[in-house]
Design a protein around this motif. Sequence first.
Motif, short mmCIF file in Angstrom:
data_model
loop_
_atom_site.label_atom_id
_atom_site.label_comp_id
_atom_site.label_asym_id
_atom_site.label_seq_id
_atom_site.Cartn_x
_atom_site.Cartn_y
_atom_site.Cartn_z
N ARG A 145 0.84 -1.21 0.00
CA ARG A 145 0.00 0.00 0.00
C ARG A 145 0.87 1.26 0.00
O ARG A 145 0.55 2.23 -0.66
N ALA A 146 1.95 1.23 0.74
CA ALA A 146 2.85 2.37 0.77
C ALA A 146 3.49 2.59 -0.60
O ALA A 146 3.63 3.73 -1.06
N ILE A 147 3.85 1.51 -1.27
CA ILE A 147 4.43 1.61 -2.61
C ILE A 147 3.43 2.19 -3.59
O ILE A 147 3.75 3.09 -4.39
N VAL A 148 2.19 1.71 -3.54
CA VAL A 148 1.15 2.21 -4.43
C VAL A 148 0.88 3.69 -4.17
O VAL A 148 0.74 4.48 -5.11
N GLU A 149 0.86 4.09 -2.93
CA GLU A 149 0.63 5.49 -2.59
C GLU A 149 1.77 6.37 -3.12
O GLU A 149 1.54 7.45 -3.66
N GLN A 150 3.00 5.89 -2.99
CA GLN A 150 4.15 6.64 -3.52
C GLN A 150 4.06 6.76 -5.03
O GLN A 150 4.32 7.82 -5.59
N LEU A 151 3.69 5.69 -5.71
CA LEU A 151 3.55 5.73 -7.17
C LEU A 151 2.45 6.69 -7.59
O LEU A 151 2.57 7.39 -8.60
N ARG A 152 1.37 6.76 -6.82
CA ARG A 152 0.29 7.72 -7.13
C ARG A 152 0.78 9.16 -6.99
O ARG A 152 0.44 10.02 -7.80
N ARG A 153 1.59 9.43 -5.94
CA ARG A 153 2.14 10.78 -5.77
C ARG A 153 3.07 11.12 -6.93
O ARG A 153 3.02 12.23 -7.46
N GLU A 154 3.90 10.19 -7.33
CA GLU A 154 4.84 10.44 -8.43
C GLU A 154 4.11 10.62 -9.75
O GLU A 154 4.56 11.39 -10.61
N ALA A 155 3.01 9.94 -9.95
CA ALA A 155 2.25 10.07 -11.19
C ALA A 155 1.62 11.45 -11.30
O ALA A 155 1.38 11.96 -12.41
N GLY A 156 1.36 12.10 -10.18
CA GLY A 156 0.73 13.41 -10.18
C GLY A 156 1.69 14.57 -10.41
O GLY A 156 1.27 15.72 -10.55
N ILE A 157 2.99 14.29 -10.48
CA ILE A 157 3.98 15.34 -10.68
C ILE A 157 3.96 15.79 -12.13
O ILE A 157 3.98 14.96 -13.05
N SER A 158 3.93 17.11 -12.34
CA SER A 158 3.97 17.61 -13.71
C SER A 158 5.38 17.44 -14.27
O SER A 158 6.37 17.62 -13.56
N ARG A 159 5.46 17.11 -15.53
CA ARG A 159 6.75 16.83 -16.14
C ARG A 159 6.92 17.67 -17.40
O ARG A 159 5.97 18.08 -18.03
N LEU A 160 8.19 17.93 -17.74
CA LEU A 160 8.54 18.65 -18.96
C LEU A 160 9.27 17.70 -19.90
O LEU A 160 10.01 16.82 -19.44
N PRO A 161 9.13 17.91 -21.19
CA PRO A 161 9.98 17.14 -22.11
C PRO A 161 11.45 17.53 -21.90
O PRO A 161 11.76 18.65 -21.51
N VAL A 162 12.33 16.60 -22.16
CA VAL A 162 13.76 16.83 -21.94
C VAL A 162 14.25 18.01 -22.76
O VAL A 162 15.02 18.85 -22.27
N SER A 163 13.79 18.14 -23.99
CA SER A 163 14.24 19.24 -24.84
C SER A 163 13.85 20.59 -24.25
O SER A 163 14.63 21.54 -24.26
N GLU A 164 12.67 20.69 -23.68
CA GLU A 164 12.22 21.93 -23.07
C GLU A 164 13.00 22.22 -21.78
O GLU A 164 13.41 23.35 -21.53
N ALA A 165 13.23 21.19 -20.97
CA ALA A 165 13.98 21.37 -19.73
C ALA A 165 15.42 21.81 -20.05
O ALA A 165 15.96 22.68 -19.36
N CYS A 166 16.03 21.23 -21.07
CA CYS A 166 17.39 21.62 -21.45
C CYS A 166 17.45 23.06 -21.91
O CYS A 166 18.38 23.80 -21.56
N SER A 167 16.48 23.48 -22.68
CA SER A 167 16.49 24.87 -23.16
C SER A 167 16.29 25.84 -21.99
O SER A 167 16.92 26.91 -21.96
N VAL A 168 15.47 25.50 -21.02
CA VAL A 168 15.28 26.35 -19.85
C VAL A 168 16.58 26.42 -19.04
O VAL A 168 16.98 27.50 -18.59
N MET A 169 17.26 25.30 -18.87
CA MET A 169 18.52 25.29 -18.13
C MET A 169 19.59 26.09 -18.86
O MET A 169 20.34 26.86 -18.24
N MET A 170 19.67 25.97 -20.18
CA MET A 170 20.66 26.71 -20.95
C MET A 170 20.40 28.21 -20.87
O MET A 170 21.34 29.01 -20.76
N LYS A 171 19.14 28.60 -20.89
CA LYS A 171 18.78 30.01 -20.76
C LYS A 171 19.20 30.54 -19.39
O LYS A 171 19.79 31.62 -19.29
N TYR A 172 18.92 29.79 -18.34
CA TYR A 172 19.30 30.19 -16.98
C TYR A 172 20.82 30.33 -16.86
O TYR A 172 21.32 31.31 -16.30
#
Length: 70
Positions: free
Chosen positions: A12-39
């Motif tokens: 149950r603890a594992i399932v709850e952790q997986l549910r929390r991780e599934a709710g995290i918003s994610r960016l495509p790698v290409s977009e994250a790289c461009s944001v990091m390069m700009k910073y």
Amino acid sequence: MDIMAANLQQQRAIVEQLRREAGISRLPVSEACSVMMKYISEHENDDCLLNGFSSQKVNPFREKSTCQIL
């Protein structure tokens, strides 16, 4: 029965952790790289590893002078 209850609780603890991780918003790698390069390019003037320190007094990594009594 205690082993089964412990196993069930662990699953149950594992399932709850997986549910929390599934709710995290994610960016495509290409977009994250461009944001990091700009910073990085916006803050490269403040980077002491690239530009060095303005004086030795500002450098927190300088060797501390030691007092030696002979």
